[in-house]
Scaffold this motif. Sequence first.
Motif, PDB file in Angstrom:
ATOM      1  N   ILE A  93      37.560  77.188  29.526  1.00  0.00           N
ATOM      2  CA  ILE A  93      38.148  75.685  28.113  1.00  0.00           C
ATOM      3  C   ILE A  93      38.716  76.434  27.977  1.00  0.00           C
ATOM      4  N   TYR A  94      39.214  77.617  27.065  1.00  0.00           N
ATOM      5  CA  TYR A  94      39.143  78.956  26.218  1.00  0.00           C
ATOM      6  C   TYR A  94      40.731  79.535  26.439  1.00  0.00           C
ATOM      7  N   CYS A  95      40.654  79.173  27.081  1.00  0.00           N
ATOM      8  CA  CYS A  95      42.376  80.392  27.552  1.00  0.00           C
ATOM      9  C   CYS A  95      43.577  80.003  27.191  1.00  0.00           C
ATOM     10  N   PRO A  96      44.354  80.482  26.164  1.00  0.00           N
ATOM     11  CA  PRO A  96      45.137  79.879  25.687  1.00  0.00           C
ATOM     12  C   PRO A  96      46.382  79.603  27.142  1.00  0.00           C
ATOM     13  N   ALA A  97      46.353  80.329  27.285  1.00  0.00           N
ATOM     14  CA  ALA A  97      47.486  80.288  28.826  1.00  0.00           C
ATOM     15  C   ALA A  97      47.276  79.760  29.708  1.00  0.00           C
ATOM     16  N   ASN A  98      46.263  79.054  29.591  1.00  0.00           N
ATOM     17  CA  ASN A  98      45.254  78.533  30.956  1.00  0.00           C
ATOM     18  C   ASN A  98      45.571  78.498  32.451  1.00  0.00           C
ATOM     19  N   VAL A  99      45.580  79.888  32.554  1.00  0.00           N
ATOM     20  CA  VAL A  99      45.507  80.980  33.354  1.00  0.00           C
ATOM     21  C   VAL A  99      43.590  81.548  34.127  1.00  0.00           C
ATOM     22  N   VAL A 100      43.017  80.689  34.043  1.00  0.00           N
ATOM     23  CA  VAL A 100      41.407  80.798  34.114  1.00  0.00           C
ATOM     24  C   VAL A 100      40.786  80.410  35.283  1.00  0.00           C
ATOM     25  N   ARG A 101      40.220  79.818  35.639  1.00  0.00           N
ATOM     26  CA  ARG A 101      39.939  79.107  36.922  1.00  0.00           C
ATOM     27  C   ARG A 101      38.547  79.694  37.734  1.00  0.00           C
ATOM     28  N   VAL A 102      37.575  79.031  36.977  1.00  0.00           N
ATOM     29  CA  VAL A 102      35.703  79.509  37.189  1.00  0.00           C
ATOM     30  C   VAL A 102      35.325  78.460  38.477  1.00  0.00           C
ATOM     31  N   GLU A 103      35.267  78.519  39.742  1.00  0.00           N
ATOM     32  CA  GLU A 103      35.008  78.461  40.947  1.00  0.00           C
ATOM     33  C   GLU A 103      33.317  78.493  40.218  1.00  0.00           C
ATOM     34  N   ARG A 104      32.214  77.608  41.400  1.00  0.00           N
ATOM     35  CA  ARG A 104      30.528  78.123  41.180  1.00  0.00           C
ATOM     36  C   ARG A 104      30.194  78.839  42.440  1.00  0.00           C
ATOM     37  N   ASP A 105      31.248  79.330  43.234  1.00  0.00           N
ATOM     38  CA  ASP A 105      30.499  80.642  44.106  1.00  0.00           C
ATOM     39  C   ASP A 105      31.587  81.420  44.353  1.00  0.00           C
ATOM     40  N   SER A 106      32.684  81.598  44.120  1.00  0.00           N
ATOM     41  CA  SER A 106      33.733  83.062  43.519  1.00  0.00           C
ATOM     42  C   SER A 106      33.132  83.140  41.786  1.00  0.00           C
ATOM     43  N   GLY A 107      33.633  82.399  41.483  1.00  0.00           N
ATOM     44  CA  GLY A 107      33.197  82.869  40.226  1.00  0.00           C
ATOM     45  C   GLY A 107      34.488  82.370  39.006  1.00  0.00           C
ATOM     46  N   ALA A 108      34.998  83.720  38.168  1.00  0.00           N
ATOM     47  CA  ALA A 108      35.636  83.245  37.565  1.00  0.00           C
ATOM     48  C   ALA A 108      36.905  83.953  38.173  1.00  0.00           C
ATOM     49  N   ILE A 109      38.107  83.735  38.240  1.00  0.00           N
ATOM     50  CA  ILE A 109      39.783  83.989  38.986  1.00  0.00           C
ATOM     51  C   ILE A 109      40.259  84.043  37.399  1.00  0.00           C
ATOM     52  N   ILE A 110      41.619  85.589  37.577  1.00  0.00           N
ATOM     53  CA  ILE A 110      42.407  84.976  36.689  1.00  0.00           C
ATOM     54  C   ILE A 110      43.579  85.228  37.845  1.00  0.00           C
ATOM     55  N   ASP A 111      44.651  84.603  36.573  1.00  0.00           N
ATOM     56  CA  ASP A 111      46.578  85.243  37.505  1.00  0.00           C
ATOM     57  C   ASP A 111      46.738  85.463  36.417  1.00  0.00           C
TER      58      ASP A 111
END
Length: 91
Positions: free
Chosen positions: A47-65
Motif C-alpha cells: 500500500i505504501y510503496c510510492p513506486a507501486n512495485v511491491v506485491r503481497v501474496e497470501r502464500d508467498s509473501g511480499a515480492i518486490i520488482d
Amino acid sequence: MVIIVETKSRIPLAKPKLGVAGKTGLWRLEKPIIDNNKCVRCYLCEIYCPANVVRVERDSGAIIDYDYCKGCGICANVCPVGAIRMIKEGD
Ligand code: SF4
Ligand code: SF4
C-alpha cells in the motif's frame, strides 16, 4: 539471469514501465530485503510503496520488482514486524 516478476496492482496507481530514464531501479543506493518467514501479510508495504512495485501474496509473501524499486526504504519503515531490512546496493 532475468527474473520477471508479475506485480499487478490492487491499488489504483500506474505500474512503472521502461521510459527514457531507463529502469528506475538502477538509481537505487539501498535495496530492501524481505524475510517472508517473518511477514504477516499485512499488505502495508504494498500500500505504501510510492513506486507501486511491491506485491503481497497470501502464500508467498511480499515480492518486490527490483527493476523499478528506487530503494526509498518506506516499505521497511512501515513493516510492523521488521520483515524488511535495507542493505547497501551490491552487498
Ligand atoms: S524501497 Fe521504496 S520503492 Fe522499493 S519497494 Fe520499498 S517502498 Fe517501494
Ligand atoms: S509490511 Fe511487512 S509484514 Fe506487512 S506484508 Fe509487507 S513484509 Fe509482510
